[in-house]
Design a protein around this motif. Structure first.
Motif, PDB file in Angstrom:
ATOM      1  N   PRO A 571       0.822  -1.219   0.000  1.00  0.00           N
ATOM      2  CA  PRO A 571       0.000   0.000   0.000  1.00  0.00           C
ATOM      3  C   PRO A 571       0.849   1.258   0.000  1.00  0.00           C
ATOM      4  N   GLN A 572       0.319   2.296  -0.651  1.00  0.00           N
ATOM      5  CA  GLN A 572       0.899   3.627  -0.649  1.00  0.00           C
ATOM      6  C   GLN A 572      -0.105   4.562   0.035  1.00  0.00           C
ATOM      7  N   VAL A 573       0.400   5.343   1.018  1.00  0.00           N
ATOM      8  CA  VAL A 573      -0.479   6.160   1.855  1.00  0.00           C
ATOM      9  C   VAL A 573      -0.239   7.632   1.568  1.00  0.00           C
ATOM     10  N   ASP A 574      -1.326   8.345   1.336  1.00  0.00           N
ATOM     11  CA  ASP A 574      -1.263   9.788   1.144  1.00  0.00           C
ATOM     12  C   ASP A 574      -1.130  10.454   2.517  1.00  0.00           C
ATOM     13  N   LEU A 575      -0.047  11.258   2.698  1.00  0.00           N
ATOM     14  CA  LEU A 575       0.198  11.878   4.004  1.00  0.00           C
ATOM     15  C   LEU A 575      -0.796  12.992   4.317  1.00  0.00           C
ATOM     16  N   ARG A 576      -1.446  13.538   3.311  1.00  0.00           N
ATOM     17  CA  ARG A 576      -2.403  14.617   3.572  1.00  0.00           C
ATOM     18  C   ARG A 576      -3.719  14.060   4.118  1.00  0.00           C
ATOM     19  N   SER A 577      -4.197  12.951   3.531  1.00  0.00           N
ATOM     20  CA  SER A 577      -5.484  12.404   3.945  1.00  0.00           C
ATOM     21  C   SER A 577      -5.342  11.228   4.899  1.00  0.00           C
ATOM     22  N   GLY A 578      -4.156  10.631   4.941  1.00  0.00           N
ATOM     23  CA  GLY A 578      -3.955   9.470   5.784  1.00  0.00           C
ATOM     24  C   GLY A 578      -4.636   8.220   5.236  1.00  0.00           C
ATOM     25  N   LEU A 776       8.973  17.409   6.290  1.00  0.00           N
ATOM     26  CA  LEU A 776       9.634  17.770   5.032  1.00  0.00           C
ATOM     27  C   LEU A 776       8.624  18.108   3.930  1.00  0.00           C
ATOM     28  N   GLY A 777       7.378  17.732   4.108  1.00  0.00           N
ATOM     29  CA  GLY A 777       6.357  18.004   3.092  1.00  0.00           C
ATOM     30  C   GLY A 777       6.237  16.904   2.056  1.00  0.00           C
ATOM     31  N   CYS A 778       6.678  15.696   2.402  1.00  0.00           N
ATOM     32  CA  CYS A 778       6.559  14.563   1.474  1.00  0.00           C
ATOM     33  C   CYS A 778       5.075  14.277   1.225  1.00  0.00           C
ATOM     34  N   ASP A 779       4.761  13.876  -0.011  1.00  0.00           N
ATOM     35  CA  ASP A 779       3.362  13.691  -0.398  1.00  0.00           C
ATOM     36  C   ASP A 779       2.807  12.330   0.017  1.00  0.00           C
ATOM     37  N   ALA A 780       3.568  11.277  -0.154  1.00  0.00           N
ATOM     38  CA  ALA A 780       3.062   9.937   0.112  1.00  0.00           C
ATOM     39  C   ALA A 780       4.202   9.061   0.597  1.00  0.00           C
ATOM     40  N   VAL A 781       3.850   7.946   1.239  1.00  0.00           N
ATOM     41  CA  VAL A 781       4.846   7.039   1.790  1.00  0.00           C
ATOM     42  C   VAL A 781       4.391   5.613   1.553  1.00  0.00           C
ATOM     43  N   GLN A 782       5.393   4.697   1.594  1.00  0.00           N
ATOM     44  CA  GLN A 782       5.099   3.282   1.603  1.00  0.00           C
ATOM     45  C   GLN A 782       6.239   2.580   2.323  1.00  0.00           C
ATOM     46  N   GLY A 783       5.950   1.468   2.927  1.00  0.00           N
ATOM     47  CA  GLY A 783       6.972   0.746   3.680  1.00  0.00           C
ATOM     48  C   GLY A 783       6.343  -0.186   4.682  1.00  0.00           C
ATOM     49  N   TYR A 784       7.212  -0.884   5.442  1.00  0.00           N
ATOM     50  CA  TYR A 784       6.728  -1.875   6.396  1.00  0.00           C
ATOM     51  C   TYR A 784       5.875  -1.265   7.500  1.00  0.00           C
ATOM     52  N   LEU A 785       6.038   0.055   7.761  1.00  0.00           N
ATOM     53  CA  LEU A 785       5.236   0.697   8.796  1.00  0.00           C
ATOM     54  C   LEU A 785       3.747   0.603   8.463  1.00  0.00           C
ATOM     55  N   PHE A 786       3.415   0.553   7.167  1.00  0.00           N
ATOM     56  CA  PHE A 786       2.007   0.530   6.732  1.00  0.00           C
ATOM     57  C   PHE A 786       1.602  -0.809   6.139  1.00  0.00           C
TER      58      PHE A 786
END
Length: 815
Positions: A571-578, A776-786
């Motif tokens: 999954p890829q998560v949008d940091l603005r909307s969560g 930092l204002g990154c738009d989206a994230v992905q990784g083991y945390l999610f």
């Protein structure tokens, strides 16, 4: 006519009408095949002529004739009734049925069958009225027989059968009920009915027989005409094709009479001889031969009287006087009676062919003289003078078959930096290096040893007998040192070095020459892999490694078709909307024997062998199919990212593959994202830019994966149609809780923002990294945390939970 006979005729007409489709219906009742009468009806129906579908124009012409006849009969009945003393009203009443039926048959809304049936009844009605007016006189009855054949003008049996049935009913009913209306007074009704029934049946039978014979003859003539027409068309097509061949061929084709007068002349003949058709038609073929050859024409024409064809070589002359050698193929032309009527000739200029044959003969003589030199060259390399592969094989076979007390060895050498010399300075410099190295190799071994060049920059040294492995190693060191010495070439000098693979040959060795050279090649590649400019001795484990690699390549080629690949989704998560707004599709290989094979093992091999194209196409189709399945399940809208290799990008058909996969799955291409590495955009820059522009035109998003690990420049990124940057996980791992201001990841986020690109951070595993990326204002994230890469079912459950990123801080599946 009796009631039974009348019913038989009427029922027969109904049955025929039903069989012919002319508008009459068979009576509704019990099964008609259950009585002898109905069996008779079927035989009568089969005996009737089948008729034919007249063309509209011809049918209308016949119908107009019948209508005009009805009009004439109406007037004749009216006049006859007046003359017979019936008065104006009586005469009009008698003529009215004929007139009404004639007008009805002319109505345009009726079908052809309905018009024909009404007209046939009208004809018989006119005859019946005349018989009634005449008081049943015998002469009046002949009008039935005169008008009956007119019903056959419609070329179908139904109107005719209806007319016969009408007469039968008329004679039976009126003849019985109104005595004197149909038959003269003083005669027996039964006798007259039978007499007229016989006449009617004879007339009907004669008409039917004549009609059926005419139909048979017509069908025969039509079939004969059709067959002959088809045959003529085929012959015409053959003649057209032959004419096209004759007109288009480069050869001269012409025909002549028995006396030698030219009759036809094709464009090829005009090109060859220079004469137009107008200039040669009607002239003798002697104008085509060279001066002094005219005396040979008459004997040739005489010989053609006995031979069906001749092949002749003659000197011919063009219109401009130039002479050439012509090869003529002359064939006899015979008429249908087999008599000779003329000749057909095909002429071809063989001057160049003769010259080429002479030159080939001369070359063959020179080659024969140089045979000794060729035999030497067949066993030696032409550039260096060293033994070639064939001579090396012969000497290696001799070593293997000889009785040896010590080990032998094959040393396979490959120059390390030779390609750069060729690419930068050209083949002249490359040849100079090869010649210099070959001389040093010969100087570095004993005279009884063999130095061979296999091709390119590969050399082999065959040591027949050595005193031990140390001596062979010393030879290898000496050869490496010799190759490291600079090779002067004009103002330049080159240092190339070499890597050596050594295969030791024991006295009991059972390998053949190909296997020994193969093993030396394996050891040479091991030396290159270990750092170059060194030697390695072949060990069986090296071969096992190569075999394992080959098996992996073989299995990889059949994996996609065998359904061994599957996709996991991270999954890829949008940091603005969560919220989870997208997933990355990751290929995995479930081998039936190896088990789960991770991308680190097979992706590089797939790229080297070209199997990556199949994997990329499969992943694209599977991701589209899964996206459609999620949509059908009513899940929130997702964007699916698919990784595409540099090789697949360079093929130029990526856009078509994306379009067809999306169309087949029924998904919008704008829901897809193509991920490429920085290396892919630089290794094939022009092809990559073009392919990405075509994909972008479909609405597909473009992402640069593992950003920061390649060599993309700011200007290069601006030139590419890119939507997102994915920061490599190594830069995310280096983030410190309070060190975001000076981090490389922060610079990358800033760069993406300045270019108007979304930035995705890969490999996010801790809450601290997530917090830094937020700041930092990154738009989206992905990784083991999610979430680790997970099956499609797990993504389904994740999306249905509709949770924000805060609860998703634990790994959800094994990698």
């Amino acid at each position: 006519m009796s009631t039974e006979n009348a019913a038989l005729v009427t029922s027969g007409s109904w049955a025929v009408g039903a069989a012919r489709g002319d508008g009459l219906e068979a009576p509704i009742g019990s099964d008609r095949s259950s009585t002898p009468a109905h069996g008779l009806l079927r035989r009568v129906a089969r005996a009737l002529p089948s008729g034919r579908q007249l063309p509209d124009e011809q049918w209308e012409q016949h119908h107009r004739f019948v209508l005009r006849t009805l009009a004439g009969l109406t007037v004749a009945v009216l006049v006859y009734a007046l003359v017979s003393g019936h008065g104006v009203l009586g005469a009009g009443g008698l003529a009215a049925p004929v007139a009404v039926l004639g007008l009805t048959a002319a109505l345009p809304m009726l079908t052809r069958g309905e018009k024909a049936n009404v007209a046939a009844v009208g004809l018989m009605t006119a005859a019946a009225v005349v018989v009634h007016i005449s008081g049943g006189r015998t002469e009046a009855h002949f009008l039935f027989f005169a008008l009956l054949p007119l019903a056959a003008l419609y070329a179908t049996p139904v109107p005719f059968v209806m007319a016969v049935g009408f007469v039968a009913l008329h004679h039976f009913l009126l003849g019985s009920m109104l005595h004197g209306s149909v038959f003269p007074h003083g005669h027996s009704v039964l006798q007259m009915s039978l007499l007229h029934a016989v006449f009617i049946l004879i007339e009907a039978w004669a008409c039917f027989v004549a009609w059926r014979r005419f139909e048979d003859r017509r069908e025969f003539v039509e079939q004969l005409a059709s067959d002959r027409t088809a045959q003529l068309h085929e012959q015409r097509d053959q003649l057209v094709r032959l004419a096209a061949v004759v007109q288009s061929t480069d050869d001269a084709v012409f025909t002549a009479t028995l006396g030698g007068l030219i009759e036809t002349w094709n464009p090829g003949a005009q090109r060859l001889y220079g004469y137009t058709a107008e200039e040669v038609l009607g002239r003798h073929v002697r104008i085509l031969v060279a001066p002094g050859m005219e005396r040979l024409v008459a004997p040739a024409l005489a010989a053609l009287q006995q031979n069906p064809g001749l092949h002749i070589e003659r000197l011919h002359q063009r219109k401009d006087g130039s002479v050439f050698e012509a090869l003529l193929t002359v064939s006899a032309i015979r008429g249908e009676d087999g008599e000779l009527t003329g000749h057909a000739a095909i002429a071809r200029d063989v001057t160049e062919q003769k010259r080429a044959q002479a030159e080939a003969l001369s070359s063959a003589q020179r080659l024969q003289e140089q045979a000794g030199e060729l035999r030497r060259l067949a066993l030696h390399d032409p550039l260096t003078g060293l033994a070639n592969r064939a001579l090396l094989r012969t000497r290696l076979e001799a070593v293997l078959s000889a009785r040896r007390t010590g080990p032998s060895a094959v040393l396979l050498l490959d120059l390390d930096d030779f390609k750069a010399v060729n690419d930068v300075f050209g083949h002249g410099a490359g040849d100079a290096v090869l010649t210099a190295i070959s001389g040093r190799l010969q100087a570095g071994v004993r005279p009884e040893d063999t130095v061979a060049r296999l091709g390119g920059d590969e050399f082999v040294v065959l040591i027949g007998t050595a005193h031990g492995r140390q001596e062979i190693g010393a030879v290898a060191e000496r050869l490496i040192a010799a190759s490291n010495e600079a090779v002067p070439w004009g103002p330049e000098s080159f240092e190339v070095g070499c890597s050596i693979g050594i295969t030791l040959i024991d006295p009991a060795d059972d390998r053949n020459p190909d296997e020994i050279l193969r093993d030396a090649d394996i050891a040479m590649y091991a030396a290159k892999g270990a750092g170059r400019n060194r030697f390695e001795v072949f060990e069986p484990a090296m071969h096992e490694k190569v075999v394992a690699h080959s098996e992996l390549v073989r299995d990889l080629r059949s994996a996609a078709a065998g359904g061994q690949f599957f996709l996991l989704y991270q999954p890829q998560v949008d940091l603005r909307s969560g919220r989870v707004t997208g997933v990355e599709a990751l290929a995995r290989w479930q081998h039936p024997h190896r088990g789960l094979v991770l991308p680190d093992t097979f992706i590089a091999v797939a790229e080297d062998t070209g199997a990556i194209d199949l994997i990329d196409d499969w992943a694209l189709e599977e991701a589209c199919r899964q996206l459609a399945a999620w949509d059908a399940a009513g899940l929130p809208s997702l964007q699916v990212a698919i990784n595409i290799s540099a090789r697949r990008l360079a093929r130029g058909d990526l856009a078509e593959a994306v379009r067809s996969s999306a169309r087949a799955a029924g998904v919008d291409p704008a829901r897809l994202e193509i991920e490429i590495t920085e290396t892919a955009t630089t290794s094939c820059a022009i092809e990559a830019a073009r392919a990405l522009e075509e994909v972008r035109a479909l609405g597909v998003s473009i992402a640069i994966d593992d950003f920061g690990m390649g060599h993309s420049s700011f200007g290069r990124l601006r030139a590419l149609p890119v939507d997102r940057l994915k920061i490599d996980r190594s830069f995310i791992a280096a983030l410190e809780p309070h060190g975001e201001s000076g981090s490389i990841a922060g610079a990358m986020v800033a760069m993406g923002g300045s270019l108007g690109l979304d930035v995705v951070a890969e490999g996010v595993e801790t809450e601290e990294q997530l917090e830094v990326l937020r700041r930092l204002g990154c738009d989206a994230v992905q990784g083991y945390l999610f979430g680790r890469p997970m099956p499609a079912e797990a993504i389904d459950r994740l999306l249905r939970s509709a949770l924000s990123i805060d609860p998703l801080t634990r790994p959800t599946s094994a990698r």
